[in-house]
Design a protein around this motif. Structure first.
Motif, mmCIF file in Angstrom:
data_model
loop_
_atom_site.group_PDB
_atom_site.id
_atom_site.type_symbol
_atom_site.label_atom_id
_atom_site.label_comp_id
_atom_site.label_asym_id
_atom_site.label_seq_id
_atom_site.Cartn_x
_atom_site.Cartn_y
_atom_site.Cartn_z
ATOM 1 N N SER A 1 64.835 37.725 17.895
ATOM 2 C CA SER A 1 64.911 38.658 16.764
ATOM 3 C C SER A 1 65.690 38.059 15.604
ATOM 4 O O SER A 1 65.301 38.184 14.444
ATOM 5 C CB SER A 1 65.555 39.970 17.212
ATOM 6 O OG SER A 1 64.805 40.583 18.241
ATOM 7 N N ALA B 1 63.593 35.495 13.861
ATOM 8 C CA ALA B 1 62.589 36.112 13.003
ATOM 9 C C ALA B 1 63.217 36.711 11.758
ATOM 10 O O ALA B 1 62.660 36.623 10.651
ATOM 11 C CB ALA B 1 61.828 37.186 13.782
ATOM 12 N N ASP B 2 64.401 37.306 11.916
ATOM 13 C CA ASP B 2 65.064 37.923 10.773
ATOM 14 C C ASP B 2 65.579 36.883 9.781
ATOM 15 O O ASP B 2 65.684 37.146 8.579
ATOM 16 C CB ASP B 2 66.221 38.798 11.240
ATOM 17 C CG ASP B 2 65.722 40.004 12.015
ATOM 18 O OD1 ASP B 2 64.535 40.339 11.879
ATOM 19 O OD2 ASP B 2 66.526 40.580 12.775
ATOM 20 N N GLU C 1 57.918 44.557 6.294
ATOM 21 C CA GLU C 1 57.702 43.639 7.410
ATOM 22 C C GLU C 1 56.402 43.995 8.119
ATOM 23 O O GLU C 1 56.172 45.149 8.469
ATOM 24 C CB GLU C 1 58.869 43.722 8.390
ATOM 25 C CG GLU C 1 58.717 42.813 9.600
ATOM 26 C CD GLU C 1 59.854 42.993 10.596
ATOM 27 O OE1 GLU C 1 60.829 42.223 10.502
ATOM 28 O OE2 GLU C 1 59.768 43.914 11.437
ATOM 29 N N ASP D 1 53.986 42.969 11.429
ATOM 30 C CA ASP D 1 54.006 42.327 12.743
ATOM 31 C C ASP D 1 52.606 42.404 13.349
ATOM 32 O O ASP D 1 52.225 43.424 13.914
ATOM 33 C CB ASP D 1 55.021 43.025 13.645
ATOM 34 C CG ASP D 1 55.174 42.332 14.992
ATOM 35 O OD1 ASP D 1 54.522 41.292 15.197
ATOM 36 O OD2 ASP D 1 55.933 42.838 15.828
ATOM 37 N N TYR E 1 48.295 32.467 9.228
ATOM 38 C CA TYR E 1 48.530 32.082 10.608
ATOM 39 C C TYR E 1 47.528 31.017 11.039
ATOM 40 O O TYR E 1 46.463 30.848 10.437
ATOM 41 C CB TYR E 1 48.445 33.305 11.523
ATOM 42 C CG TYR E 1 49.512 34.336 11.214
ATOM 43 C CD1 TYR E 1 50.773 34.238 11.772
ATOM 44 C CD2 TYR E 1 49.255 35.397 10.353
ATOM 45 C CE1 TYR E 1 51.759 35.172 11.497
ATOM 46 C CE2 TYR E 1 50.238 36.341 10.059
ATOM 47 C CZ TYR E 1 51.482 36.221 10.637
ATOM 48 O OH TYR E 1 52.463 37.137 10.341
ATOM 49 N N TYR F 1 51.840 36.227 17.122
ATOM 50 C CA TYR F 1 51.865 35.810 15.724
ATOM 51 C C TYR F 1 53.279 35.701 15.156
ATOM 52 O O TYR F 1 53.592 34.775 14.426
ATOM 53 C CB TYR F 1 51.055 36.797 14.868
ATOM 54 C CG TYR F 1 49.570 36.714 15.097
ATOM 55 C CD1 TYR F 1 48.783 35.812 14.403
ATOM 56 C CD2 TYR F 1 48.953 37.553 16.023
ATOM 57 C CE1 TYR F 1 47.411 35.742 14.614
ATOM 58 C CE2 TYR F 1 47.588 37.487 16.242
ATOM 59 C CZ TYR F 1 46.816 36.576 15.533
ATOM 60 O OH TYR F 1 45.472 36.506 15.758
ATOM 61 N N GLY F 2 54.107 36.642 15.431
ATOM 62 C CA GLY F 2 55.435 36.664 14.822
ATOM 63 C C GLY F 2 55.449 37.518 13.566
ATOM 64 O O GLY F 2 54.433 37.686 12.883
ATOM 65 N N ARG F 3 56.614 38.037 13.255
ATOM 66 C CA ARG F 3 56.754 38.940 12.118
ATOM 67 C C ARG F 3 56.967 38.176 10.811
ATOM 68 O O ARG F 3 57.530 37.091 10.809
ATOM 69 C CB ARG F 3 57.919 39.890 12.357
ATOM 70 C CG ARG F 3 57.722 40.803 13.559
ATOM 71 C CD ARG F 3 58.984 41.559 13.900
ATOM 72 N NE ARG F 3 60.037 40.654 14.368
ATOM 73 C CZ ARG F 3 61.244 41.046 14.740
ATOM 74 N NH1 ARG F 3 61.557 42.327 14.659
ATOM 75 N NH2 ARG F 3 62.120 40.187 15.167
ATOM 76 N N THR F 4 56.520 38.790 9.707
ATOM 77 C CA THR F 4 56.710 38.207 8.367
ATOM 78 C C THR F 4 57.249 39.281 7.444
ATOM 79 O O THR F 4 56.799 40.433 7.477
ATOM 80 C CB THR F 4 55.383 37.652 7.815
ATOM 81 O OG1 THR F 4 54.846 36.697 8.742
ATOM 82 C CG2 THR F 4 55.614 36.964 6.475
ATOM 83 N N ARG F 5 58.221 38.878 6.589
ATOM 84 C CA ARG F 5 58.852 39.828 5.663
ATOM 85 C C ARG F 5 58.508 39.468 4.222
ATOM 86 O O ARG F 5 58.353 38.301 3.866
ATOM 87 C CB ARG F 5 60.373 39.811 5.828
ATOM 88 C CG ARG F 5 60.855 40.307 7.176
ATOM 89 C CD ARG F 5 62.377 40.361 7.227
ATOM 90 N NE ARG F 5 62.959 39.027 7.143
ATOM 91 C CZ ARG F 5 63.841 38.649 6.220
ATOM 92 N NH1 ARG F 5 64.228 39.494 5.289
ATOM 93 N NH2 ARG F 5 64.335 37.428 6.237
#
Length: 266
Positions: A128, A131-132, A250, A252, A145, A257-261
């Protein structure tokens, strides 16, 4: 004149149970019955299982194996001691050691479970945090992606919710954001897997999601499946405090894939 009858010969009598032999020979005694073999298998099994369980119980993620082995070692060890009391086995020390190691393995498996929980918690926190800490994108930037999925978030625009809208507090401001998904993959993508979150300032201050059906389906987010080579656009709206300067959105798409902000100035 008749002759006298000669006396019949007298032979020695054999002793009952003795090996027969020639007259006058000492007979051999009968052989004793063989003794029953000791049944030491349970004690040996308890010792082996106890050692394996004792060694594996405190190890994270495999502690449950040690617990099972320890329980079997305890059972076999106690049963092995029972055989010793009935004079069916001779390895009391081995059976006792196996039972003791089995009991210790059960105790250590609790420790292993606690360690597993702590390790898993730390791993989740690290993921986390990673990702943050990733750099946030700017408005209209795209997250591309590796498999061909692309997500884009527009700049926020002021929005006036309708009278039937939900999620908007009196005195707050509302902003509408456009989300675009392009599927360049070779197979369809289920948009129901996409999570949408937003906050202002610190991450623990979420921006309320507004659902308003006055013009299209504002606030419903992605729904359905997007086929290969197709693009879908949705409108979402968020409620923010009047003094908010930045809206962070954000997306997800899923675990793989993973999160993007996106940091969106207001």
């Amino acid at each position: 004149m008749s002759r006298p009858t000669p006396p019949s010969p007298q032979w020695p009598q054999s002793t009952p149970g003795a090996f027969p032999g020639a007259p006058g020979q000492t007979p051999y005694p009968a052989s004793p019955a063989p003794a029953a073999a000791a049944r030491n298998g349970l004690g040996v099994a308890a010792l082996v299982l106890g050692i394996l369980g004792f060694l594996s119980s405190p190890i994270p993620f495999v502690f449950w194996v040690g617990a099972i082995l320890g329980l079997l070692a305890l059972i076999f060890g106690l049963k092995g001691r029972g055989r010793v009391r009935r004079a069916e086995a001779t390895n009391k020390g081995v059976a006792t050691t196996g039972a003791v190691l089995g009991a210790l393995a059960l105790v250590l498996s609790v420790v292993g479970g606690v360690l597993t929980y702590k390790v898993a918690t730390e791993v989740v926190k690290d993921i986390s945090a990673s990702a943050d800490s990733a750099k946030a994108l700017a408005p209209r930037d795209s997250a591309v992606y590796e498999d061909g999925l692309t997500l884009t978030v527009s700049a926020p625009v002021a929005y006036t919710p309708g009278s039937a809208a939900t999620g908007h507090k009196p005195g707050d401001k509302a902003y509408q954001v456009t989300l675009v998904l392009e599927n360049a993959r070779k197979k369809a993508f289920d948009t129901g897997d996409i999570g949408v979150k937003a906050w202002v300032g610190a991450k623990d201050t979420p921006a309320g999601k507004i659902v308003d059906g006055k013009s299209g389906a504002v606030g419903e987010g992605f729904t359905g499946t997007v086929g290969p080579g197709r693009t879908v656009t949705v409108q979402v709206a968020f409620d923010t405090p009047p003094a908010a300067k930045t809206l962070t959105v954000e997306l997800d798409p899923g675990l793989t894939y993973g999160r993007t902000r996106w940091d969106l100035p207001l």
